[in-house]
Design a protein around this motif. Structure first.
Motif, short mmCIF file in Angstrom:
data_model
loop_
_atom_site.label_atom_id
_atom_site.label_comp_id
_atom_site.label_asym_id
_atom_site.label_seq_id
_atom_site.Cartn_x
_atom_site.Cartn_y
_atom_site.Cartn_z
N LEU A 55 -60.82 -17.95 20.62
CA LEU A 55 -59.74 -18.77 21.18
C LEU A 55 -60.30 -19.90 22.03
O LEU A 55 -59.77 -21.02 22.01
N VAL A 56 -61.38 -19.64 22.78
CA VAL A 56 -62.03 -20.70 23.54
C VAL A 56 -62.54 -21.78 22.59
O VAL A 56 -62.36 -22.98 22.83
N PHE A 57 -63.16 -21.35 21.48
CA PHE A 57 -63.68 -22.31 20.51
C PHE A 57 -62.58 -23.23 19.99
O PHE A 57 -62.74 -24.46 19.97
N PHE A 58 -61.45 -22.66 19.59
CA PHE A 58 -60.40 -23.50 19.02
C PHE A 58 -59.71 -24.35 20.09
O PHE A 58 -59.21 -25.44 19.79
N LYS A 59 -59.69 -23.88 21.32
CA LYS A 59 -59.18 -24.72 22.41
C LYS A 59 -60.06 -25.95 22.56
O LYS A 59 -59.56 -27.08 22.71
N VAL A 60 -61.39 -25.75 22.49
CA VAL A 60 -62.32 -26.89 22.57
C VAL A 60 -62.12 -27.81 21.38
O VAL A 60 -62.07 -29.04 21.52
N VAL A 61 -62.01 -27.24 20.17
CA VAL A 61 -61.84 -28.05 18.97
C VAL A 61 -60.59 -28.92 19.08
O VAL A 61 -60.62 -30.12 18.76
N LYS A 62 -59.50 -28.35 19.54
CA LYS A 62 -58.27 -29.14 19.69
C LYS A 62 -58.45 -30.27 20.70
O LYS A 62 -57.93 -31.38 20.52
N SER A 63 -59.21 -30.02 21.77
CA SER A 63 -59.44 -31.07 22.77
C SER A 63 -60.31 -32.18 22.18
O SER A 63 -60.13 -33.36 22.52
N LEU A 64 -61.23 -31.83 21.29
CA LEU A 64 -62.06 -32.85 20.65
C LEU A 64 -61.23 -33.73 19.72
O LEU A 64 -61.42 -34.96 19.66
N VAL A 65 -60.31 -33.12 19.00
CA VAL A 65 -59.43 -33.88 18.11
C VAL A 65 -58.56 -34.84 18.92
O VAL A 65 -58.32 -35.98 18.49
N GLN A 66 -58.12 -34.41 20.09
CA GLN A 66 -57.34 -35.30 20.95
C GLN A 66 -58.15 -36.51 21.39
O GLN A 66 -57.58 -37.56 21.68
N ARG A 67 -59.47 -36.37 21.43
CA ARG A 67 -60.35 -37.49 21.77
C ARG A 67 -60.73 -38.32 20.56
O ARG A 67 -61.45 -39.30 20.68
N GLY A 68 -60.25 -37.94 19.38
CA GLY A 68 -60.49 -38.73 18.18
C GLY A 68 -61.44 -38.12 17.18
O GLY A 68 -61.67 -38.69 16.11
N ALA A 69 -62.03 -36.96 17.49
CA ALA A 69 -62.99 -36.35 16.58
C ALA A 69 -62.29 -35.78 15.35
O ALA A 69 -61.11 -35.43 15.38
N SER A 70 -63.07 -35.67 14.28
CA SER A 70 -62.58 -35.09 13.03
C SER A 70 -63.39 -33.82 12.77
O SER A 70 -64.62 -33.86 12.80
N ILE A 71 -62.71 -32.73 12.50
CA ILE A 71 -63.36 -31.43 12.39
C ILE A 71 -63.16 -30.87 10.98
O ILE A 71 -62.03 -30.85 10.47
N ILE A 72 -64.25 -30.41 10.37
CA ILE A 72 -64.17 -29.69 9.10
C ILE A 72 -64.89 -28.36 9.28
O ILE A 72 -66.04 -28.32 9.70
N LEU A 73 -64.18 -27.26 8.97
CA LEU A 73 -64.74 -25.93 9.17
C LEU A 73 -64.63 -25.11 7.89
O LEU A 73 -63.68 -25.27 7.12
N VAL A 74 -65.60 -24.23 7.70
CA VAL A 74 -65.46 -23.15 6.73
C VAL A 74 -65.08 -21.90 7.50
O VAL A 74 -65.73 -21.54 8.49
N LEU A 75 -64.01 -21.24 7.07
CA LEU A 75 -63.58 -19.98 7.67
C LEU A 75 -63.27 -18.97 6.57
O LEU A 75 -62.76 -19.34 5.51
N HIS A 76 -63.58 -17.70 6.83
CA HIS A 76 -63.17 -16.64 5.91
C HIS A 76 -61.87 -15.99 6.36
O HIS A 76 -61.18 -15.36 5.55
N ASP A 77 -61.55 -16.13 7.63
CA ASP A 77 -60.32 -15.55 8.16
C ASP A 77 -59.15 -16.49 7.83
O ASP A 77 -58.96 -17.52 8.47
N ILE A 78 -58.37 -16.12 6.83
CA ILE A 78 -57.29 -16.98 6.36
C ILE A 78 -56.22 -17.15 7.43
O ILE A 78 -55.65 -18.23 7.60
N ASN A 79 -55.94 -16.10 8.17
CA ASN A 79 -54.92 -16.19 9.22
C ASN A 79 -55.38 -17.11 10.34
O ASN A 79 -54.58 -17.86 10.91
N LEU A 80 -56.66 -17.08 10.67
CA LEU A 80 -57.20 -17.98 11.68
C LEU A 80 -57.11 -19.42 11.19
O LEU A 80 -56.75 -20.34 11.94
#
Length: 259
Positions: A176-201
């Motif tokens: 949850l900390v990780f995704f909170k950081v990721v969302k804050s980066l997107v708010q600053r203009g960053a673009s994020i691409i992730l590979v995840l195996h957890d479909i619900n996540l």
């Protein structure tokens, strides 16, 4: 600004790992790649990062072919955290984080300020002075996440940050900390691409999901358009039930256990 993959393919050892990939990703968004093992997700990330050169098609970053961007300039815009980042030398946590500043000639004082900012944002204070090789796998992953964020921290509005299974070693709280950081980066203009195996996540946090199977894109779009019984059955050969919870609009799934 956008990232555009035009008919991209890549083969090695006579095996075509990705084929006919057509995808356009807008900046300041979270895109998650999902799919079964061997679907081509990691290979796709490696081509986007510039680590692998496609043998067909083109990858354009703001209309520039990634292969033509000078390595130093590419490193300032594209940061890539691989599944396994091996480091056996006993650096302190803050020293590993600061390795992300290697492409930059911004001076020791500024680099230290970036390290402090990343450390605070990612809640790494308790790991900063510890020896990296003594940390658990999840703790090492948290430090490595800090390292690649350091790489693009002061150019976030133009940054593309790629993560290959970043949460696999993290406990629930640090996911949850990780995704909170990721969302804050997107708010600053960053673009994020992730590979995840957890479909619900993926469904919970992605702006867009790319479902891959056998080296191709099976479906792409917002979670509600991609996560459905037919797509999951085709990609994973697994039947699912869609779970509806009060107050949660995004799709959640539960795999059916074969009788």
């Amino acid at each position: 600004m956008s990232l555009c993959l035009d008919n991209v393919g890549y083969a090695t050892g006579g095996t075509r790992l990705i084929k006919d990939i057509n995808l356009e990703i807008d900046n300041a968004s979270i895109t998650v790649l999902i799919g079964p093992n061997g679907a081509g997700k990691t290979t796709l990330l490696r081509t986007v990062s510039g680590e692998l050169v496609p043998d067909s098609g083109n990858i354009l970053l703001d209309s520039d072919n990634i292969a033509d961007i000078e390595l130093e300039q590419r490193a300032k815009r594209i940061a890539f955290l691989t599944q396994q980042s091996v480091l056996d030398f006993p650096f302190k946590g803050h020293e590993v984080i600061q390795m992300g500043r290697i492409p930059h000639l911004t001076g020791r004082e500024h680099n230290h300020e970036v390290v402090r900012a990343v450390t605070d944002a990612c809640q790494l204070q308790d790991l900063s002075e510890r020896t990296f090789t003594t940390l658990s796998g999840g703790e090492q992953q948290r430090i490595q996440i800090g390292r690649i964020l350091c790489q693009v921290w002061d150019q976030m509005e133009a940054a593309w940050i790629l993560f290959d299974e970043p949460t696999s070693a993290l406990d629930l709280a640090h996911q949850l900390v990780f995704f909170k950081v990721v969302k804050s980066l997107v708010q600053r203009g960053a673009s994020i691409i992730l590979v995840l195996h957890d479909i619900n996540l993926a469904a919970r946090f992605a702006d867009n999901i790319v479902l891959m199977s056998d080296g191709r894109i099976l479906a792409s779009g917002p979670p509600s358009a991609v996560i459905n019984s037919d797509n999951i059955q085709e990609a994973f050969s697994v039947e699912i039930d869609l779970i509806k919870s009060e107050g949660i609009e995004r799709p959640m799934i539960q795999a059916r256990v074969p009788l």
